[in-house]
Design a protein around this motif. Structure first.
Motif, mmCIF file in Angstrom:
data_model
loop_
_atom_site.group_PDB
_atom_site.id
_atom_site.type_symbol
_atom_site.label_atom_id
_atom_site.label_comp_id
_atom_site.label_asym_id
_atom_site.label_seq_id
_atom_site.Cartn_x
_atom_site.Cartn_y
_atom_site.Cartn_z
ATOM 1 N N ASN A 244 0.820 -1.216 0.000
ATOM 2 C CA ASN A 244 0.000 0.000 0.000
ATOM 3 C C ASN A 244 0.848 1.258 0.000
ATOM 4 O O ASN A 244 0.450 2.293 0.553
ATOM 5 C CB ASN A 244 -0.936 -0.004 1.219
ATOM 6 C CG ASN A 244 -1.892 -1.182 1.204
ATOM 7 O OD1 ASN A 244 -2.551 -1.439 0.204
ATOM 8 N ND2 ASN A 244 -1.949 -1.913 2.305
ATOM 9 N N PRO A 266 5.739 2.667 -9.227
ATOM 10 C CA PRO A 266 4.390 2.095 -9.378
ATOM 11 C C PRO A 266 4.388 0.760 -10.117
ATOM 12 O O PRO A 266 3.632 -0.149 -9.757
ATOM 13 C CB PRO A 266 3.657 3.182 -10.175
ATOM 14 C CG PRO A 266 4.343 4.455 -9.800
ATOM 15 C CD PRO A 266 5.792 4.070 -9.646
ATOM 16 N N SER A 267 5.222 0.634 -11.149
ATOM 17 C CA SER A 267 5.264 -0.637 -11.891
ATOM 18 C C SER A 267 5.789 -1.775 -11.020
ATOM 19 O O SER A 267 5.315 -2.916 -11.106
ATOM 20 C CB SER A 267 6.121 -0.494 -13.147
ATOM 21 O OG SER A 267 7.455 -0.150 -12.819
ATOM 22 N N LEU A 269 5.495 -1.899 -7.707
ATOM 23 C CA LEU A 269 4.441 -2.204 -6.742
ATOM 24 C C LEU A 269 3.337 -3.044 -7.378
ATOM 25 O O LEU A 269 2.737 -3.904 -6.709
ATOM 26 C CB LEU A 269 3.867 -0.912 -6.160
ATOM 27 C CG LEU A 269 4.812 -0.106 -5.266
ATOM 28 C CD1 LEU A 269 4.145 1.181 -4.801
ATOM 29 C CD2 LEU A 269 5.261 -0.931 -4.055
ATOM 30 N N GLU A 270 3.072 -2.831 -8.658
ATOM 31 C CA GLU A 270 2.080 -3.641 -9.354
ATOM 32 C C GLU A 270 2.562 -5.088 -9.482
ATOM 33 O O GLU A 270 1.788 -6.039 -9.285
ATOM 34 C CB GLU A 270 1.804 -3.056 -10.738
ATOM 35 C CG GLU A 270 0.860 -3.887 -11.600
ATOM 36 C CD GLU A 270 -0.515 -4.095 -10.982
ATOM 37 O OE1 GLU A 270 -1.148 -5.124 -11.292
ATOM 38 O OE2 GLU A 270 -0.955 -3.253 -10.168
ATOM 39 N N GLN A 271 3.858 -5.258 -9.789
ATOM 40 C CA GLN A 271 4.438 -6.606 -9.823
ATOM 41 C C GLN A 271 4.285 -7.298 -8.474
ATOM 42 O O GLN A 271 3.892 -8.464 -8.386
ATOM 43 C CB GLN A 271 5.922 -6.525 -10.180
ATOM 44 C CG GLN A 271 6.269 -6.604 -11.636
ATOM 45 C CD GLN A 271 7.767 -6.718 -11.828
ATOM 46 O OE1 GLN A 271 8.547 -5.942 -11.260
ATOM 47 N NE2 GLN A 271 8.182 -7.683 -12.633
ATOM 48 N N ALA A 273 2.169 -6.697 -6.099
ATOM 49 C CA ALA A 273 0.768 -7.005 -5.818
ATOM 50 C C ALA A 273 0.337 -8.282 -6.537
ATOM 51 O O ALA A 273 -0.392 -9.116 -5.974
ATOM 52 C CB ALA A 273 -0.118 -5.834 -6.240
ATOM 53 N N GLN A 274 0.785 -8.457 -7.783
ATOM 54 C CA GLN A 274 0.439 -9.680 -8.533
ATOM 55 C C GLN A 274 1.089 -10.908 -7.912
ATOM 56 O O GLN A 274 0.473 -11.976 -7.824
ATOM 57 C CB GLN A 274 0.860 -9.520 -9.990
ATOM 58 C CG GLN A 274 0.072 -8.475 -10.755
ATOM 59 C CD GLN A 274 0.556 -8.323 -12.193
ATOM 60 O OE1 GLN A 274 0.836 -9.305 -12.875
ATOM 61 N NE2 GLN A 274 0.658 -7.100 -12.664
#
Length: 338
Positions: A244, A266-267, A269-271, A273-274
């Motif tokens: 978060n 951000p990219s 953090l997206e990784q 999260a996945q």
């Protein structure tokens, strides 16, 4: 290191069932078995840390079958502090268990002023090993590593120093860290010719930093060497800490030496999260899956974790309950990592 005198050292008796649940793996072609989880003293054992917290971490580790404690000459702060504090805790708690422990140290980074306190000369490595033994109150270390390649010192001199330390009884085994594949092959040949084979390689390796897959792991297999992966959680990125955003108490906010805030994009953090979603479907935390993902490869002898709380260590150990991955899970992870 801060000492909480109200707690103080209490007589320590190791858990009688400490070997019942820990899993061990042979280190390359050697006679050594490594616990699948090892404890690193890189962080949280300096003079700015609480001694009793460090004591608790070491006791928790050994009580759960972790027999390998990993140090280096410059771990602190200041340099040497982790070894000094470990030496005190070893004397008070672990001396009766010395023959059940694998204790390692390293030299290769900046340690003292002048031209002889860095890199890979025989002068530096032998002096550093002597200093480490004195700080820890040990007669020998089980493994002594050259901490990083030295572009200027002849490799024969560096490997000759490791051979000398083993032959003199100051170390039982020799290792290297962060050497690329080709240099690892050269080092292994020199050591084999000298009669002191390299036991182990310590590379940085995790889901987000996979340089070892470009030849090093295969070379280690060819040479019959084991490996111990450090930074398995990428300085905390491969945990739920950053799902978060960047917490105020995180390492990225407090200490930019090892993890800079701008690295957490951000990219990325997206990784994360996945990957976290995949871990949840496996019934694991992201940290547990990241450790299990490393250990799925038998060439990884052990994974080196650094923790600040006993709860974190126990959570890491829980990863050993599920080390298998389905083909579908591996494909999903591969898609995320790219």
């Amino acid at each position: 290191m801060k000492v909480n005198d109200s707690f103080g050292p209490r007589p320590y008796k190791a858990n009688d069932t400490r070997y019942d649940s820990m899993q061990y793996r042979r280190c390359g072609n050697s006679g050594i078995l490594m616990p699948l989880i090892s404890l690193g003293l890189w962080h949280n054992f300096g003079h700015t840390n609480d001694l009793e917290t460090g004591r608790g971490l070491l006791r928790c580790a050994f009580d759960n079958g972790i027999t390998h404690f990993d140090l280096a000459n410059n771990y602190g702060p200041p340099y040497g502090a982790a070894e000094e504090n470990f030496g005190r805790l070893f004397k008070e708690d672990f001396k009766p268990y010395r023959d059940e422990l694998l204790i390692s140290s390293k030299a290769g980074w900046d340690m003292w002023p002048g031209p002889y306190g860095n890199y890979g000369s025989r002068k530096y490595l032998v002096a550093s090993c002597n200093q480490s033994l004195e700080r820890m109150g040990l007669e020998y270390v089980d493994i002594f590593y050259h901490h990083r390649p030295d572009p200027d010192t002849p490799l024969e001199e560096t490997m000759g120093a490791l051979h000398h330390l083993v032959q003199s009884g100051k170390a039982l085994y020799a290792g290297i860290s962060q050497y690329p594949a080709a240099l690892t092959a050269k080092a292994a040949k020199i050591m084999k010719d000298l009669g002191t084979p390299l036991l182990i390689h310590q590379p940085r390796y995790n889901m987000l930093d996979r340089w070892v897959e470009d030849g090093l792991l295969q070379e280690l297999e060819n040479q019959g060497m084991g490996s111990i992966a450090f930074s398995p959680l990428e300085q905390g990125i491969l945990t739920n800490k950053y799902l978060n955003g960047i917490p105020k108490d995180s390492r990225a906010k407090k200490d930019g030496r090892y993890l800079k805030e701008e690295q957490i994009t951000p990219s990325l953090l997206e990784q994360v999260a996945q990957l976290n979603a995949i871990a949840n479907n496996r019934g694991q935390s992201l940290a547990q899956m990241a450790i299990a993902w490393l250990l799925k490869d038998e060439r990884i002898s052990t994974v080196l974790v650094g923790v600040s709380r006993e709860e974190q260590l126990l959570d890491n150990i829980e990863s050993l309950k599920n080390l298998s991955f389905s083909e579908s899970e591996l494909n999903d992870i591969k898609k995320v990592l790219g």
